[in-house]
Design an enzyme around this catalytic site. Sequence first.
Site, PDB file in Angstrom:
ATOM      1  N   SER A 197     -29.925  26.390 -82.627  1.00  0.00           N
ATOM      2  CA  SER A 197     -29.645  26.933 -81.278  1.00  0.00           C
ATOM      3  C   SER A 197     -30.637  28.364 -81.047  1.00  0.00           C
ATOM      4  O   SER A 197     -30.834  28.629 -79.846  1.00  0.00           O
ATOM      5  CB  SER A 197     -28.461  27.413 -81.027  1.00  0.00           C
ATOM      6  OG  SER A 197     -27.670  26.351 -80.325  1.00  0.00           O
TER       7      SER A 197
ATOM      8  N   LYS B  50     -33.479  28.132 -78.358  1.00  0.00           N
ATOM      9  CA  LYS B  50     -32.943  28.329 -77.077  1.00  0.00           C
ATOM     10  C   LYS B  50     -33.668  29.247 -76.531  1.00  0.00           C
ATOM     11  O   LYS B  50     -33.968  29.389 -75.386  1.00  0.00           O
ATOM     12  CB  LYS B  50     -31.453  28.196 -77.288  1.00  0.00           C
ATOM     13  CG  LYS B  50     -31.073  26.885 -77.125  1.00  0.00           C
ATOM     14  CD  LYS B  50     -29.628  26.697 -77.246  1.00  0.00           C
ATOM     15  CE  LYS B  50     -28.992  25.265 -77.293  1.00  0.00           C
ATOM     16  NZ  LYS B  50     -27.974  25.024 -78.492  1.00  0.00           N
TER      17      LYS B  50
ATOM     18  N   TYR C 133     -36.356  18.590 -77.975  1.00  0.00           N
ATOM     19  CA  TYR C 133     -35.272  19.415 -78.387  1.00  0.00           C
ATOM     20  C   TYR C 133     -34.843  19.343 -79.627  1.00  0.00           C
ATOM     21  O   TYR C 133     -34.659  20.685 -80.461  1.00  0.00           O
ATOM     22  CB  TYR C 133     -33.993  19.006 -77.527  1.00  0.00           C
ATOM     23  CG  TYR C 133     -32.761  19.887 -77.767  1.00  0.00           C
ATOM     24  CD1 TYR C 133     -32.630  21.182 -77.343  1.00  0.00           C
ATOM     25  CD2 TYR C 133     -31.696  19.222 -78.732  1.00  0.00           C
ATOM     26  CE1 TYR C 133     -31.183  21.867 -77.419  1.00  0.00           C
ATOM     27  CE2 TYR C 133     -30.647  20.007 -79.004  1.00  0.00           C
ATOM     28  CZ  TYR C 133     -30.262  21.129 -78.428  1.00  0.00           C
ATOM     29  OH  TYR C 133     -29.072  21.775 -78.733  1.00  0.00           O
TER      30      TYR C 133
ATOM     31  N   TYR D 127     -22.221  31.488 -78.428  1.00  0.00           N
ATOM     32  CA  TYR D 127     -21.274  30.428 -78.020  1.00  0.00           C
ATOM     33  C   TYR D 127     -19.925  31.051 -77.153  1.00  0.00           C
ATOM     34  O   TYR D 127     -19.913  32.009 -76.433  1.00  0.00           O
ATOM     35  CB  TYR D 127     -20.884  29.395 -79.106  1.00  0.00           C
ATOM     36  CG  TYR D 127     -21.987  28.994 -79.994  1.00  0.00           C
ATOM     37  CD1 TYR D 127     -22.943  28.487 -79.427  1.00  0.00           C
ATOM     38  CD2 TYR D 127     -21.960  29.512 -81.419  1.00  0.00           C
ATOM     39  CE1 TYR D 127     -24.171  28.059 -80.198  1.00  0.00           C
ATOM     40  CE2 TYR D 127     -23.008  29.062 -82.215  1.00  0.00           C
ATOM     41  CZ  TYR D 127     -24.004  28.296 -81.697  1.00  0.00           C
ATOM     42  OH  TYR D 127     -25.079  27.941 -82.445  1.00  0.00           O
TER      43      TYR D 127
ATOM     44  N   VAL E 286     -26.342  27.179 -85.636  1.00  0.00           N
ATOM     45  CA  VAL E 286     -25.667  26.610 -86.748  1.00  0.00           C
ATOM     46  C   VAL E 286     -26.168  26.439 -87.990  1.00  0.00           C
ATOM     47  O   VAL E 286     -25.493  25.879 -88.879  1.00  0.00           O
ATOM     48  CB  VAL E 286     -24.812  25.274 -86.220  1.00  0.00           C
ATOM     49  CG1 VAL E 286     -23.948  25.366 -85.067  1.00  0.00           C
ATOM     50  CG2 VAL E 286     -26.159  24.261 -85.956  1.00  0.00           C
TER      51      VAL E 286
HETATM   52  N1  GLU Z   1     -29.179  21.208 -82.832  1.00  0.00           N
HETATM   53  C1  GLU Z   1     -27.904  21.786 -82.734  1.00  0.00           C
HETATM   54  C2  GLU Z   1     -27.332  20.921 -81.684  1.00  0.00           C
HETATM   55  O1  GLU Z   1     -28.004  20.407 -80.764  1.00  0.00           O
HETATM   56  C3  GLU Z   1     -28.109  23.232 -82.137  1.00  0.00           C
HETATM   57  C4  GLU Z   1     -26.677  23.874 -82.144  1.00  0.00           C
HETATM   58  C5  GLU Z   1     -26.606  25.254 -82.250  1.00  0.00           C
HETATM   59  O2  GLU Z   1     -27.267  25.690 -83.336  1.00  0.00           O
HETATM   60  O3  GLU Z   1     -25.574  25.821 -81.894  1.00  0.00           O
HETATM   61  O4  GLU Z   1     -26.216  20.584 -81.967  1.00  0.00           O
END
Ligand code: GLU
Length: 325
Positions: free
Chosen positions: A84, A87, A208, A260, A278
């Site tokens: 994530s 992002k 993504y 989060y 994650v």
């Molecule tokens: N590639 C993970 C997903 O889309 C990223 C989630 C994350 O790191 O929060 O579920």
Amino acid sequence: MYFTYERPAFDVNDPGEIQRVIREAYENGLENAQLSVEDGSGKAADYIPELAKAKADEFGLCVKANDGGMICHGETKKRFTIQSISKVINLAVSLKYFGFRETFSYVQMEPSGDDFNSIIKLDMVSNLPFNPMINAGAIQVMSLLSENFEFEELLDFARKLCMDDDIVLNEAVYRSESRTGDRNRAIAYILKSKGILQGDPDKTLDMYFKMCSLSVNAESLAGLGLVLANNGQNPFTGKHFIHRGYIRTIRSLMYTCGLYNESGKYAVLVGIPSKSGVGGGITACVPGRWGIGTFGPALNKKGNSIGGIAALQHMSHMLHLNTFD
Ligand code: GLU
């Protein structure tokens, strides 16, 4: 996981004291990660099968300063996937090339209070995803990028922002994610059904997944934090990547949404703009001063690195780094 203690009086700008605190922060991070694995409260993500192979009790902390100083302890060279934290990079590219107004005509700037991959509010509360730091918002932002950029161009941008030319795609994680990413597929197709997602959902998802599967280490995440701390400029080359107004936007969203649905608590107890993934990473920026990268794959129930939070809380508390200190 969270702890409180008296803050002893010492000179927080003394280089020796700073070194000591960073060492203690590392030890705290490692200890918390190891304890969580022992008592079962922390474990590596396994909903992407390839991530479950991580050694959950490992930990690393790297701090980079804009005068070239760097302090690293533990597993700071080991590669893992950015997940994530990409992002932040995707949002930076979107702001740079499409601007503020265009980017935020597709996504809001509000904390969601839901899990990172939640779909509920998207269908029931609002057509626009809540923010670019959760999957729905990041997939939406990616739909702008995937129509206009090749993956190699985004990879190049990631390398520059992290000050790390060795970042590559981890093919095994990418394949694992792509194979099991049905929830993200559902998000993309809901956005498409509402007429919000731009272009082709499958192309968007592929990009993504690839951006989530970039292999970084704690040093790269400290590099990313440092460029953000330095208003979008690489302090060593002087090269400016993003307008400082956009950096303010990115840091604000990291502050309010970067961990989060633990972002509020983290803001109170740590208070440094940060983004977790994650894969076990956290990137953090202390504006005008430091970039911090941590790696600790033992995650708590919210999907955040237990060791990373413990180390960052220690540093913030002892060195008065909370934005509101
Ligand atoms: N590639 C993970 C997903 O889309 C990223 C989630 C994350 O790191 O929060 O579920």
